[in-house]
Design a protein around this motif. Structure first.
Motif, PDB file in Angstrom:
ATOM      1  N   ILE A  68       7.806  26.514  10.346  1.00 59.99           N
ATOM      2  CA  ILE A  68       6.441  26.443   9.737  1.00 59.99           C
ATOM      3  C   ILE A  68       5.764  27.619  10.284  1.00 59.99           C
ATOM      4  O   ILE A  68       5.495  27.575  11.243  1.00 59.99           O
ATOM      5  CB  ILE A  68       5.877  25.402   9.611  1.00 59.99           C
ATOM      6  N   ASP A  69       5.627  28.456   9.402  1.00 59.91           N
ATOM      7  CA  ASP A  69       4.759  29.627   9.741  1.00 59.91           C
ATOM      8  C   ASP A  69       3.466  29.589   9.372  1.00 59.91           C
ATOM      9  O   ASP A  69       3.446  29.679   7.771  1.00 59.91           O
ATOM     10  CB  ASP A  69       5.546  31.113   9.689  1.00 59.91           C
ATOM     11  N   LEU A  70       2.252  29.444   9.930  1.00 58.69           N
ATOM     12  CA  LEU A  70       0.708  29.470   9.296  1.00 58.69           C
ATOM     13  C   LEU A  70       0.295  30.919   9.181  1.00 58.69           C
ATOM     14  O   LEU A  70       0.722  31.674  10.169  1.00 58.69           O
ATOM     15  CB  LEU A  70      -0.090  28.554   9.841  1.00 58.69           C
ATOM     16  N   ALA A  99      13.070  38.157   9.597  1.00 58.01           N
ATOM     17  CA  ALA A  99      12.670  38.033  10.900  1.00 58.01           C
ATOM     18  C   ALA A  99      11.150  37.232  11.173  1.00 58.01           C
ATOM     19  O   ALA A  99      11.214  36.376  12.081  1.00 58.01           O
ATOM     20  CB  ALA A  99      12.758  39.393  11.764  1.00 58.01           C
ATOM     21  N   ASN A 100      10.457  37.328  10.019  1.00 59.80           N
ATOM     22  CA  ASN A 100       9.161  36.975  10.046  1.00 59.80           C
ATOM     23  C   ASN A 100       8.239  37.428   8.799  1.00 59.80           C
ATOM     24  O   ASN A 100       8.995  38.172   8.286  1.00 59.80           O
ATOM     25  CB  ASN A 100       8.168  37.545  11.421  1.00 59.80           C
ATOM     26  N   ALA A 101       7.101  36.943   8.730  1.00 62.57           N
ATOM     27  CA  ALA A 101       6.268  37.138   7.437  1.00 62.57           C
ATOM     28  C   ALA A 101       4.684  37.202   7.892  1.00 62.57           C
ATOM     29  O   ALA A 101       4.441  36.478   8.958  1.00 62.57           O
ATOM     30  CB  ALA A 101       6.536  35.902   6.313  1.00 62.57           C
ATOM     31  N   PHE A 102       3.930  37.795   7.109  1.00 60.25           N
ATOM     32  CA  PHE A 102       2.529  37.611   6.871  1.00 60.25           C
ATOM     33  C   PHE A 102       1.901  37.492   5.734  1.00 60.25           C
ATOM     34  O   PHE A 102       2.533  38.052   4.647  1.00 60.25           O
ATOM     35  CB  PHE A 102       2.197  38.702   8.160  1.00 60.25           C
ATOM     36  N   MET A 145       6.648  36.962  16.731  1.00 61.95           N
ATOM     37  CA  MET A 145       5.503  36.441  16.112  1.00 61.95           C
ATOM     38  C   MET A 145       5.005  37.632  15.435  1.00 61.95           C
ATOM     39  O   MET A 145       4.762  38.604  15.913  1.00 61.95           O
ATOM     40  CB  MET A 145       4.589  35.693  16.971  1.00 61.95           C
ATOM     41  N   VAL A 146       4.514  37.515  14.117  1.00 61.65           N
ATOM     42  CA  VAL A 146       3.701  38.388  13.617  1.00 61.65           C
ATOM     43  C   VAL A 146       2.782  38.067  12.498  1.00 61.65           C
ATOM     44  O   VAL A 146       2.888  37.025  11.732  1.00 61.65           O
ATOM     45  CB  VAL A 146       4.833  39.371  12.743  1.00 61.65           C
ATOM     46  N   ASP A 147       1.495  38.179  12.927  1.00 62.55           N
ATOM     47  CA  ASP A 147       0.352  37.614  12.018  1.00 62.55           C
ATOM     48  C   ASP A 147      -0.599  38.717  11.887  1.00 62.55           C
ATOM     49  O   ASP A 147      -0.935  39.478  12.716  1.00 62.55           O
ATOM     50  CB  ASP A 147      -0.203  36.476  12.956  1.00 62.55           C
ATOM     51  N   TYR A 148      -1.142  38.568  10.680  1.00 63.22           N
ATOM     52  CA  TYR A 148      -2.159  39.445  10.076  1.00 63.22           C
ATOM     53  C   TYR A 148      -3.719  39.299  10.536  1.00 63.22           C
ATOM     54  O   TYR A 148      -3.857  37.900  10.280  1.00 63.22           O
ATOM     55  CB  TYR A 148      -1.962  39.758   8.511  1.00 63.22           C
TER      56      TYR A 148
HETATM   57 CA    CA Z   1       3.904  34.925  11.085  1.00 56.49          CA
END
Ligand code: CA
Length: 449
Positions: free
Chosen positions: A322-324, A370-373, A419-422
């Motif tokens: 779960i990626d917030l 790999a990740n999302a934002f 980790m990648v977050d905008y």
């Molecule tokens: Ca993310």
């Protein structure tokens, strides 16, 4: 003094008179030899008054009178000075003028001092009056806005003093706390991602991966959008949330506070929004909202049907089920469900209650990226967490419910990006790449949306 001078001149005159009566004679004596005779008067003869020396004495006395007159003039000149006689009245006049001017200055300054005393007294009274006035509630900018709206709705008379207080209160809301314009024209497609900028390298092995970010829309007065937050997520019971005053303190490794979270954190999908930390509770699909100001658990709610603890992670693994995420449009959850069979499900959440407001199902395999934002209501995925030069390879637009492939270059400089977050306020991606906490500048087009 005159007596002494007179006596001196009399003696001198007698001496001169005596010298005038001396005589030298030359004659032959009885034997025919030359005989010189030198004659001077005797003491009795020279001291005799009325003698033949009287005219000389009168001349001396006359000269003495002249000398007396001369001495008298000289003494008088030395005592007063002819120039001083001329200048003294002018100097006196000048000194008198200066004295009068000083008296006028003194009077003027005394008057000013009295006026200042009066002014100070008035200001003190005004300050006391302001202190005794009931203050409006100032705890949050939201309260201020609500109060202002209430007064507008009820036709409040803005000409009175209360309006001035309200106006002052609203103007004191820090600029960093103001909400961004959601209809900003800068909200559009992701155009490019810059090179990673290093801010901090973790010291120990627990810094291999984690979460670090800044709140794009901070609330309350305790923390700002300069505050940096960090969670090292290596470990079995991750509860420590580190707060740094600003990026400088973060880079130097000096936290200002460590908050102990009420529930352990799962993985690296936490995010920060409007004064709360949002994260997935360990080994569960439970989402938690932790209020940073009160340091309490504000909300908790299960994300319906969400896979957790390794059911649908990103390709990196690490229980990233779960990626917030947060963007200009609010709070999102990126996850998958049994029904979606591993495809990414995107849900918009209510930031207060954590309820799902809307959901979208994409065709992107969650464990294939790999990740999302999120940016401007669009989901973006990163192709690889280890390739030094990879891409942002998919986009899904919640407005059109359509997705497509992309190839926006993206660099994993340290080859293990967990980790990648905008952050939409800064238009930056925050990432944790193999002990390295980095940001990427993001360019977003303003044409659409
Ligand atoms: Ca993310």
């Amino acid at each position: 003094m005159w007596l002494l001078l007179s006596l001196s001149f009399l003696i001198l005159a007698n001496q001169l008179q005596a010298e005038d009566r001396a005589s030298l004679r030359l004659s032959n004596d009885a034997a025919g030899r030359c005989q010189y005779t030198f004659t001077v008067p005797g003491p009795q003869e020279t001291s005799c008054n009325g003698g033949s020396g009287r005219p000389e004495l009168e001349g001396v006395l006359s000269r003495l009178t002249l000398l007396e007159a001369l001495v008298s003039r000289l003494i008088a000149g030395a005592a007063t000075g002819s120039d001083a006689k001329v200048e003294l009245p002018e100097s006196f006049s000048q000194v008198t003028g200066e004295r009068n001017q000083l008296r006028q200055d003194k009077d003027r300054l005394s008057k000013q001092v009295q006026e200042l005393h009066v002014r100070v007294t008035q200001l003190s009274r005004e300050a006391d009056g302001l202190r005794n006035k009931p203050c409006l509630k100032t705890n949050t900018s939201a309260d201020a806005r609500r109060e202002l709206n209430h007064r507008l709705d009820h036709g409040y008379d803005f000409r009175n003093d209360a309006y001035q207080e309200m106006k002052a209160e609203v103007s004191e809301v820090p600029a960093s706390h103001l909400l961004p314009d959601r209809n900003t024209s800068s909200c559009g497609e992701l155009l490019s991602v810059g090179d990673p900028v290093l801010h901090r390298k973790a010291d120990g092995f627990t810094g291999k991966y984690g979460v670090w970010l800044q709140d794009p829309e901070p609330q309350g007065t305790q923390y700002t959008n300069n505050t940096v937050w960090r969670i090292d997520t290596v470990g079995k019971d991750v509860r420590q949330l580190f707060a740094y005053e600003d990026m400088n303190q973060f880079s130097r490794g000096f936290p200002m506070k460590v908050l102990l979270l009420p529930e352990a954190v799962e993985s690296t999908g936490a995010t920060m929004y409007r004064g709360s930390l949002y994260y997935q509770r360990k080994r569960s699909r439970t989402l938690i909202r932790y209020d940073l100001t009160s340091e309490t658990l504000a909300s908790r709610r299960d994300l319906p049907h969400a896979g957790f603890h390794g059911q649908h992670p990103y390709s990196w693994g690490g229980y990233t089920d779960i990626d917030l995420a947060v963007d200009e449009q609010g709070l999102w959850a990126i996850y998958s469900t049994s029904k979606a069979k591993g495809a990414i499900v995107l849900s918009q959440l209510d930031p207060e209650s954590l309820e799902v407001k809307r959901s979208w199902e994409t065709k992107i395999r969650k464990n294939a990226v790999a990740n999302a934002f999120m940016v401007c209501g669009r989901l973006y995925t990163v192709a690889s967490y280890t390739a030094a030069n990879t891409t942002v390879n998919h986009v899904f637009d919640t407005a059109t419910k359509a997705g497509r492939d992309l190839a926006v270059p993206f660099k994993n400089k340290y080859r293990y990006n967990s980790m990648v977050d905008y952050n939409h306020a800064q238009k930056k991606l925050f990432a944790w790449d193999n002990f390295h906490m980095v940001t990427y500048d993001v360019r977003v087009g303003g044409a659409s949306k």
